[in-house]
Every structure is written in C-alpha cells, then in structure tokens.
Design a protein around this motif. Sequence first.
Motif, PDB file in Angstrom:
ATOM      1  N   THR A  69      11.577   2.900  -5.568  1.00 36.44           N
ATOM      2  CA  THR A  69      11.848   4.204  -4.952  1.00 36.44           C
ATOM      3  C   THR A  69      11.033   4.377  -3.669  1.00 36.44           C
ATOM      4  OG1 THR A  69      12.270   5.171  -7.136  1.00 36.44           O
ATOM      5  CG2 THR A  69      11.795   6.693  -5.334  1.00 36.44           C
ATOM      6  N   ALA A  70       9.766   3.980  -3.712  1.00 37.54           N
ATOM      7  CA  ALA A  70       8.907   4.097  -2.527  1.00 37.54           C
ATOM      8  C   ALA A  70       9.397   3.199  -1.398  1.00 37.54           C
ATOM      9  CB  ALA A  70       7.467   3.750  -2.898  1.00 37.54           C
ATOM     10  N   GLU A  71       9.840   1.983  -1.743  1.00 40.35           N
ATOM     11  CA  GLU A  71      10.354   1.065  -0.722  1.00 40.35           C
ATOM     12  C   GLU A  71      11.630   1.614  -0.093  1.00 40.35           C
ATOM     13  OE1 GLU A  71      10.757  -2.608  -2.781  1.00 40.35           O
ATOM     14  OE2 GLU A  71       8.640  -3.164  -2.578  1.00 40.35           O
ATOM     15  N   ASP A  98       0.819  -1.212   0.000  1.00 38.54           N
ATOM     16  CA  ASP A  98       0.000   0.000   0.000  1.00 38.54           C
ATOM     17  C   ASP A  98       0.855   1.266   0.000  1.00 38.54           C
ATOM     18  OD1 ASP A  98      -2.688   0.845  -0.224  1.00 38.54           O
ATOM     19  OD2 ASP A  98      -2.697   1.525   1.853  1.00 38.54           O
ATOM     20  N   LEU A  99       2.072   1.154  -0.560  1.00 36.03           N
ATOM     21  CA  LEU A  99       2.956   2.315  -0.623  1.00 36.03           C
ATOM     22  C   LEU A  99       2.476   3.281  -1.711  1.00 36.03           C
ATOM     23  CD1 LEU A  99       6.478   0.621  -0.328  1.00 36.03           C
ATOM     24  CD2 LEU A  99       5.322   2.013   1.395  1.00 36.03           C
ATOM     25  N   PRO A 100       2.411   4.578  -1.414  1.00 33.99           N
ATOM     26  CA  PRO A 100       1.990   5.558  -2.430  1.00 33.99           C
ATOM     27  C   PRO A 100       3.070   5.738  -3.491  1.00 33.99           C
ATOM     28  CG  PRO A 100       2.649   6.672  -0.407  1.00 33.99           C
ATOM     29  CD  PRO A 100       2.692   5.213  -0.105  1.00 33.99           C
ATOM     30  N   LEU A 101       2.694   5.583  -4.743  1.00 29.73           N
ATOM     31  CA  LEU A 101       3.638   5.739  -5.848  1.00 29.73           C
ATOM     32  C   LEU A 101       3.476   7.085  -6.534  1.00 29.73           C
ATOM     33  CD1 LEU A 101       3.476   2.181  -7.486  1.00 29.73           C
ATOM     34  CD2 LEU A 101       4.806   2.972  -5.507  1.00 29.73           C
ATOM     35  N   MET A 102       2.244   7.529  -6.713  1.00 29.49           N
ATOM     36  CA  MET A 102       1.993   8.828  -7.324  1.00 29.49           C
ATOM     37  C   MET A 102       0.576   9.284  -7.005  1.00 29.49           C
ATOM     38  SD  MET A 102       1.748   7.636 -11.334  1.00 29.49           S
ATOM     39  CE  MET A 102       1.477   9.310 -11.906  1.00 29.49           C
ATOM     40  N   SER A 103       0.401  10.607  -6.994  1.00 34.69           N
ATOM     41  CA  SER A 103      -0.906  11.215  -6.748  1.00 34.69           C
ATOM     42  C   SER A 103      -1.106  12.349  -7.743  1.00 34.69           C
ATOM     43  CB  SER A 103      -1.003  11.758  -5.323  1.00 34.69           C
ATOM     44  OG  SER A 103      -0.874  10.730  -4.373  1.00 34.69           O
ATOM     45  N   ASP A 104      -2.320  12.519  -8.190  1.00 29.20           N
ATOM     46  CA  ASP A 104      -2.617  13.590  -9.135  1.00 29.20           C
ATOM     47  C   ASP A 104      -4.118  13.837  -9.130  1.00 29.20           C
ATOM     48  OD1 ASP A 104      -2.236  15.569 -11.018  1.00 29.20           O
ATOM     49  OD2 ASP A 104      -1.084  14.302 -12.381  1.00 29.20           O
ATOM     50  N   PRO A 129       4.417  -1.339 -16.754  1.00 27.63           N
ATOM     51  CA  PRO A 129       4.813  -2.096 -15.558  1.00 27.63           C
ATOM     52  C   PRO A 129       6.231  -1.764 -15.106  1.00 27.63           C
ATOM     53  CG  PRO A 129       3.637  -3.510 -17.097  1.00 27.63           C
ATOM     54  CD  PRO A 129       3.858  -2.204 -17.798  1.00 27.63           C
ATOM     55  N   ALA A 130       7.138  -1.510 -16.057  1.00 27.13           N
ATOM     56  CA  ALA A 130       8.518  -1.175 -15.696  1.00 27.13           C
ATOM     57  C   ALA A 130       8.579   0.141 -14.923  1.00 27.13           C
ATOM     58  CB  ALA A 130       9.383  -1.082 -16.954  1.00 27.13           C
ATOM     59  N   GLN A 131       7.792   1.128 -15.355  1.00 29.20           N
ATOM     60  CA  GLN A 131       7.753   2.404 -14.643  1.00 29.20           C
ATOM     61  C   GLN A 131       7.183   2.237 -13.244  1.00 29.20           C
ATOM     62  OE1 GLN A 131       5.437   4.490 -17.631  1.00 29.20           O
ATOM     63  NE2 GLN A 131       7.165   5.796 -18.177  1.00 29.20           N
ATOM     64  N   LEU A 132       6.142   1.434 -13.134  1.00 25.99           N
ATOM     65  CA  LEU A 132       5.540   1.194 -11.817  1.00 25.99           C
ATOM     66  C   LEU A 132       6.502   0.447 -10.907  1.00 25.99           C
ATOM     67  CD1 LEU A 132       1.874   0.272 -12.823  1.00 25.99           C
ATOM     68  CD2 LEU A 132       2.689   2.398 -11.791  1.00 25.99           C
ATOM     69  N   ASP A 133       7.248  -0.498 -11.461  1.00 30.96           N
ATOM     70  CA  ASP A 133       8.241  -1.218 -10.663  1.00 30.96           C
ATOM     71  C   ASP A 133       9.319  -0.273 -10.151  1.00 30.96           C
ATOM     72  OD1 ASP A 133       6.930  -3.611 -10.992  1.00 30.96           O
ATOM     73  OD2 ASP A 133       8.197  -4.321 -12.634  1.00 30.96           O
ATOM     74  N   VAL A 144      -8.067   6.951 -18.220  1.00 29.87           N
ATOM     75  CA  VAL A 144      -7.546   5.843 -19.028  1.00 29.87           C
ATOM     76  C   VAL A 144      -6.342   6.298 -19.842  1.00 29.87           C
ATOM     77  CG1 VAL A 144      -8.068   4.281 -20.939  1.00 29.87           C
ATOM     78  CG2 VAL A 144      -9.735   4.611 -19.117  1.00 29.87           C
ATOM     79  N   LEU A 145      -6.404   7.500 -20.398  1.00 31.33           N
ATOM     80  CA  LEU A 145      -5.268   8.024 -21.167  1.00 31.33           C
ATOM     81  C   LEU A 145      -4.023   8.145 -20.295  1.00 31.33           C
ATOM     82  CD1 LEU A 145      -7.023  10.769 -23.341  1.00 31.33           C
ATOM     83  CD2 LEU A 145      -6.097   8.577 -24.115  1.00 31.33           C
ATOM     84  N   ARG A 146      -4.201   8.542 -19.061  1.00 30.54           N
ATOM     85  CA  ARG A 146      -3.047   8.627 -18.150  1.00 30.54           C
ATOM     86  C   ARG A 146      -2.494   7.243 -17.825  1.00 30.54           C
ATOM     87  NH1 ARG A 146      -3.502  13.721 -13.953  1.00 30.54           N
ATOM     88  NH2 ARG A 146      -3.925  15.304 -15.545  1.00 30.54           N
ATOM     89  N   LEU A 147      -3.382   6.305 -17.637  1.00 31.60           N
ATOM     90  CA  LEU A 147      -2.926   4.939 -17.353  1.00 31.60           C
ATOM     91  C   LEU A 147      -2.201   4.337 -18.559  1.00 31.60           C
ATOM     92  CD1 LEU A 147      -6.017   3.511 -15.422  1.00 31.60           C
ATOM     93  CD2 LEU A 147      -3.783   4.130 -14.469  1.00 31.60           C
TER      94      LEU A 147
END
Length: 201
Positions: A168-170, A107-113, A159-163, A151-154
């Motif tokens: 970084t969050a960890e 449940d680590l925050p990765l990004m907010s917008d 997956p590589a960017q999210l990883d 959806v356009l933002r997603l």
Amino acid sequence: MIKRNLLVMGLAVLLSACGFQLRGTGTTELAIKELDLSARNAYGETVTQMRQVLEGSGVKVYSGAPYKLVLTDEQENQRILSYAGAGRTGEYQVTTVLNYDIRGRGDLPLMSDKLEVQKIFIHDGNNLVGSDQEAATARVETRRELIQRMVLRLQQLTPAQLDQLQQTAEAKAKADAAALEAAQKAEANTPRQSPVELQQQ
C-alpha cells in the motif's frame, strides 16, 4: 522506613539494570522474526531495553532488516495531584509518552502511533531521599510498562500484514510521484507571458 527505602532503591537498581526481562515477554515468540530498531536517543534506556526484550522474544534485531521500529520521540511530564499535611506531602503523577513509527523497505512509513503510561508516587517533604527514590522507581516502572505495551503491539503484527502495508505504501508513493511529475509537466507546458506582454494587455 529505612528498610523500605533500601528495598525501593534496590528495586530501582535491579529494574534499571541491563539484564531484566518483562513478565510474559521473555518466552513469548513474535511473528516478526527480523526487525531494525532505532531511536532519537540511540543509547537511551528505552531503546536499549527494547532491544534486549525483542532479542529475548526471538527477534533478530539488526540494521538492514526488512522492517524498522523507530522510537521517534519520548516525553516525560510530572504534575502535582494533591497535597496533604500542610503541603509537605503530596501525590505526584509522572506521565511518559512514546511516539513510534514502523517503516518498511525504502524507509516508507507503514504506520505511526503512540503509547502513554502514567504512574503516581508519594512525595514526602520530610523524607526527600525516600521521595526521590519513589520518583525514580515510578520512572523505571513507567519505562518497563511502555516496553511491555510496545511488545504487545508488535505481537499483533504479522509479516503478511507488514507486507500488505508495504504494498500500500509503495502504491501511494508511486501515485504521488506520478502526480508530481504530471504537475511539473503541466507547468512546463503552460505558456508564460512576459512582463512586456502583460503591460500591453
């Protein structure tokens, strides 16, 4: 006018129905193939339609997915833009703001917008039913555009960017935990004077 009002009402009903698909999102695959989805209003129109569009885009939406889209807050405001015809007819603007988080494992925050969409509709004091339908249609179109933009933002995420964001969050969480532990140890090892000692000084 009656035909137009019926058309507007029919359009609103059709768009708000559960089975609609956004232009361009029904056939566009996302790089993210698994996603959890939640919202403050778990049964609201936005999260319900968002789930349908994601699934229609090839995303497996389920609880426990590696990454989670959280619709944290949705706010709608309406204001008057202009009046005409002795104040009976005017332009209204409805604005909807959708705040969201993307969270990773643990449940680590990765990004907010946030996303913001505005629509203008006409309010006719001589035709309240038609004006209500105009307002309803504006809200339906606003929600549709919010989902389309989400959806356009997603689609821009892989997956590589999210990883990478997860790593970084960890690392940040680990550094914060180490800093807290060091501060607690330093406080525990600091000699404390009793009130009696302080008075003697």
